[in-house]
Scaffold this motif. Structure first.
Motif, PDB file in Angstrom:
ATOM      1  N   LYS A   6       0.874  -1.178   0.000  1.00 43.16           N
ATOM      2  CA  LYS A   6       0.000   0.000   0.000  1.00 43.16           C
ATOM      3  C   LYS A   6       0.912   1.229   0.000  1.00 43.16           C
ATOM      4  CE  LYS A   6      -3.515   2.412   2.669  1.00 43.16           C
ATOM      5  NZ  LYS A   6      -4.246   2.465   3.940  1.00 43.16           N
ATOM      6  N   VAL A   7       0.723   2.113  -0.993  1.00 47.47           N
ATOM      7  CA  VAL A   7       1.580   3.280  -1.167  1.00 47.47           C
ATOM      8  C   VAL A   7       0.747   4.551  -1.131  1.00 47.47           C
ATOM      9  CG1 VAL A   7       3.153   4.479  -2.762  1.00 47.47           C
ATOM     10  CG2 VAL A   7       3.267   1.982  -2.527  1.00 47.47           C
ATOM     11  N   VAL A   8       1.224   5.534  -0.378  1.00 39.10           N
ATOM     12  CA  VAL A   8       0.632   6.871  -0.360  1.00 39.10           C
ATOM     13  C   VAL A   8       1.689   7.851  -0.855  1.00 39.10           C
ATOM     14  CG1 VAL A   8      -0.286   8.739   1.078  1.00 39.10           C
ATOM     15  CG2 VAL A   8      -1.007   6.377   1.491  1.00 39.10           C
ATOM     16  N   TYR A   9       1.298   8.646  -1.845  1.00 38.36           N
ATOM     17  CA  TYR A   9       2.166   9.691  -2.389  1.00 38.36           C
ATOM     18  C   TYR A   9       1.542  11.030  -1.990  1.00 38.36           C
ATOM     19  CZ  TYR A   9       4.310  12.792  -5.837  1.00 38.36           C
ATOM     20  OH  TYR A   9       4.972  13.825  -6.440  1.00 38.36           O
TER      21      TYR A   9
ATOM     22  N   GLY B 111      -2.319   2.175  -8.471  1.00 37.27           N
ATOM     23  CA  GLY B 111      -3.027   1.874  -7.229  1.00 37.27           C
ATOM     24  C   GLY B 111      -2.613   2.673  -6.018  1.00 37.27           C
ATOM     25  N   ALA B 112      -1.718   3.640  -6.172  1.00 42.97           N
ATOM     26  CA  ALA B 112      -1.303   4.467  -5.032  1.00 42.97           C
ATOM     27  C   ALA B 112      -2.417   5.440  -4.651  1.00 42.97           C
ATOM     28  CB  ALA B 112      -0.038   5.243  -5.366  1.00 42.97           C
ATOM     29  N   THR B 113      -2.440   5.805  -3.397  1.00 41.48           N
ATOM     30  CA  THR B 113      -3.305   6.876  -2.913  1.00 41.48           C
ATOM     31  C   THR B 113      -2.530   8.177  -3.058  1.00 41.48           C
ATOM     32  OG1 THR B 113      -4.375   5.403  -1.332  1.00 41.48           O
ATOM     33  CG2 THR B 113      -4.532   7.774  -0.886  1.00 41.48           C
ATOM     34  N   ILE B 114      -3.162   9.184  -3.656  1.00 38.70           N
ATOM     35  CA  ILE B 114      -2.512  10.465  -3.923  1.00 38.70           C
ATOM     36  C   ILE B 114      -3.125  11.533  -3.028  1.00 38.70           C
ATOM     37  CG2 ILE B 114      -1.943  12.181  -5.684  1.00 38.70           C
ATOM     38  CD1 ILE B 114      -0.815   9.308  -6.238  1.00 38.70           C
ATOM     39  N   MET B 115      -2.278  12.309  -2.379  1.00 37.53           N
ATOM     40  CA  MET B 115      -2.725  13.407  -1.526  1.00 37.53           C
ATOM     41  C   MET B 115      -1.914  14.658  -1.835  1.00 37.53           C
ATOM     42  SD  MET B 115      -2.908  11.531   2.167  1.00 37.53           S
ATOM     43  CE  MET B 115      -3.880  10.047   2.424  1.00 37.53           C
ATOM     44  N   GLY B 116      -2.586  15.765  -2.044  1.00 44.52           N
ATOM     45  CA  GLY B 116      -1.920  17.044  -2.259  1.00 44.52           C
ATOM     46  C   GLY B 116      -2.280  17.999  -1.141  1.00 44.52           C
ATOM     47  N   PHE B 117      -1.288  18.737  -0.640  1.00 45.81           N
ATOM     48  CA  PHE B 117      -1.529  19.538   0.555  1.00 45.81           C
ATOM     49  C   PHE B 117      -1.277  21.029   0.434  1.00 45.81           C
ATOM     50  CE2 PHE B 117      -0.892  15.248   2.283  1.00 45.81           C
ATOM     51  CZ  PHE B 117      -2.059  15.144   3.027  1.00 45.81           C
TER      52      PHE B 117
ATOM     53  N   PRO C 108       0.054   3.135   5.482  1.00 45.82           N
ATOM     54  CA  PRO C 108       0.535   2.460   4.279  1.00 45.82           C
ATOM     55  C   PRO C 108       1.842   1.731   4.576  1.00 45.82           C
ATOM     56  CG  PRO C 108       1.151   4.761   4.202  1.00 45.82           C
ATOM     57  CD  PRO C 108       0.346   4.565   5.463  1.00 45.82           C
ATOM     58  N   ASP C 109       2.281   0.951   3.612  1.00 42.44           N
ATOM     59  CA  ASP C 109       3.598   0.328   3.719  1.00 42.44           C
ATOM     60  C   ASP C 109       4.694   1.325   3.353  1.00 42.44           C
ATOM     61  OD1 ASP C 109       2.647  -2.425   4.250  1.00 42.44           O
ATOM     62  OD2 ASP C 109       1.794  -2.226   2.234  1.00 42.44           O
ATOM     63  N   LEU C 110       4.344   2.281   2.458  1.00 38.35           N
ATOM     64  CA  LEU C 110       5.286   3.284   1.980  1.00 38.35           C
ATOM     65  C   LEU C 110       4.578   4.623   1.879  1.00 38.35           C
ATOM     66  CD1 LEU C 110       7.962   4.245   0.603  1.00 38.35           C
ATOM     67  CD2 LEU C 110       6.994   3.434  -1.559  1.00 38.35           C
ATOM     68  N   LEU C 111       5.145   5.631   2.504  1.00 35.84           N
ATOM     69  CA  LEU C 111       4.663   7.008   2.392  1.00 35.84           C
ATOM     70  C   LEU C 111       5.758   7.830   1.739  1.00 35.84           C
ATOM     71  CD1 LEU C 111       2.771   9.438   2.946  1.00 35.84           C
ATOM     72  CD2 LEU C 111       3.814   9.583   5.237  1.00 35.84           C
ATOM     73  N   ILE C 112       5.411   8.476   0.626  1.00 36.55           N
ATOM     74  CA  ILE C 112       6.315   9.388  -0.058  1.00 36.55           C
ATOM     75  C   ILE C 112       5.830  10.803   0.227  1.00 36.55           C
ATOM     76  CG2 ILE C 112       7.161  10.195  -2.304  1.00 36.55           C
ATOM     77  CD1 ILE C 112       6.553   7.267  -3.314  1.00 36.55           C
ATOM     78  N   MET C 113       6.704  11.637   0.771  1.00 39.62           N
ATOM     79  CA  MET C 113       6.386  13.041   1.032  1.00 39.62           C
ATOM     80  C   MET C 113       7.245  13.875   0.083  1.00 39.62           C
ATOM     81  SD  MET C 113       6.091  12.884   5.185  1.00 39.62           S
ATOM     82  CE  MET C 113       5.308  14.483   5.408  1.00 39.62           C
ATOM     83  N   ASP C 114       6.715  14.089  -1.110  1.00 41.33           N
ATOM     84  CA  ASP C 114       7.464  14.741  -2.182  1.00 41.33           C
ATOM     85  C   ASP C 114       7.559  16.242  -1.948  1.00 41.33           C
ATOM     86  OD1 ASP C 114       8.885  14.877  -4.557  1.00 41.33           O
ATOM     87  OD2 ASP C 114       7.094  14.878  -5.828  1.00 41.33           O
ATOM     88  N   GLU C 115       8.765  16.761  -1.940  1.00 39.50           N
ATOM     89  CA  GLU C 115       9.122  18.171  -1.751  1.00 39.50           C
ATOM     90  C   GLU C 115       8.933  18.675  -0.326  1.00 39.50           C
ATOM     91  OE1 GLU C 115      10.901  19.120  -4.010  1.00 39.50           O
ATOM     92  OE2 GLU C 115      10.110  18.633  -5.981  1.00 39.50           O
ATOM     93  N   ILE C 116       8.764  17.785   0.637  1.00 39.18           N
ATOM     94  CA  ILE C 116       8.628  18.216   2.033  1.00 39.18           C
ATOM     95  C   ILE C 116       9.922  18.860   2.532  1.00 39.18           C
ATOM     96  CG2 ILE C 116       9.270  15.983   3.065  1.00 39.18           C
ATOM     97  CD1 ILE C 116       6.505  18.344   4.368  1.00 39.18           C
ATOM     98  N   VAL C 117      11.065  18.438   2.003  1.00 37.25           N
ATOM     99  CA  VAL C 117      12.342  19.009   2.438  1.00 37.25           C
ATOM    100  C   VAL C 117      12.398  20.503   2.102  1.00 37.25           C
ATOM    101  CG1 VAL C 117      14.853  18.921   2.095  1.00 37.25           C
ATOM    102  CG2 VAL C 117      13.549  16.799   2.353  1.00 37.25           C
ATOM    103  N   ILE C 118      11.794  20.898   0.988  1.00 38.42           N
ATOM    104  CA  ILE C 118      11.749  22.320   0.623  1.00 38.42           C
ATOM    105  C   ILE C 118      10.955  23.111   1.664  1.00 38.42           C
ATOM    106  CG2 ILE C 118      10.827  23.974  -1.056  1.00 38.42           C
ATOM    107  CD1 ILE C 118      11.675  22.049  -3.244  1.00 38.42           C
TER     108      ILE C 118
END
Length: 175
Positions: free
Chosen positions: A33-36, A58-64, A100-110
């Protein structure tokens, strides 16, 4: 996984999000289970088709967030700080109820680099993550404290880029 590790993809080069998406695709292929979760991006304007690819797999996509104040003048620093803080609260709750098994937090470092999120708050989030969940953080300007918390740190640096030669971004390659 018994112990989920923390990955950071950082640096000035092209490929941080691509690496994270590739890991997401690999995990989905194994039935994970992957959340991006993306920050600073506006896929409704720019496409970001890698997000579409993960969703199709099949990933769950979230924009914040509504983008970065440098690129979206409607976004104020105060507004962005609130959006990022709200995102961490939401994700913390989500991880408690449906990790999820994997959470990707894209651009959180910025978000940390540019002062929209305190490093300590992200470190607290990392420390509170479910033990078996793999976590990926991307973005330029990683801090020493985040490096210390990570198990993997990959620095992707630009040596040469076609943009420097006046070659514009190309569909399917840069976007």
């Amino acid at each position: 996984m018994k112990r989920g590790l923390v990955h950071i993809y950082t640096g000035t080069g092209k490929g941080k999000t691509t690496a994270a998406v590739g890991l997401g695709a690999r995990a989905l292929g194994q039935g994970f289970k992957v959340v991006y979760a993306h920050f600073m991006k506006r896929p409704e304007l720019y496409g970001y088709h890698e997000i579409d690819s993960l969703k199709a797999l099949g990933a769950t996509i979230m924009g914040f967030t509504d983008g970065h104040p440098h690129f979206n003048k409607e976004v104020t620093p105060e507004m962005l700080k609130k959006q990022v803080a709200d995102a961490l609260v939401y994700l913390s709750g989500y991880l408690q109820s449906s990790p999820p098994d994997l959470l990707i937090m894209d651009e959180i470092v910025i978000c940390v680099r540019d002062g929209f999120l305190d490093e300590a708050e992200l470190i607290n989030f990392i420390d509170a993550k479910p033990a078996g969940m793999e976590l990926v953080l991307t973005g330029r300007g990683v801090t020493p404290g985040l490096i210390e918390r990570a198990n993997y740190v990959s620095e992707i640096n630009k040596v040469k880029h076609p943009f420097d030669e006046g070659i514009p971004s190309r569909k399917g390659i840069e976007f």
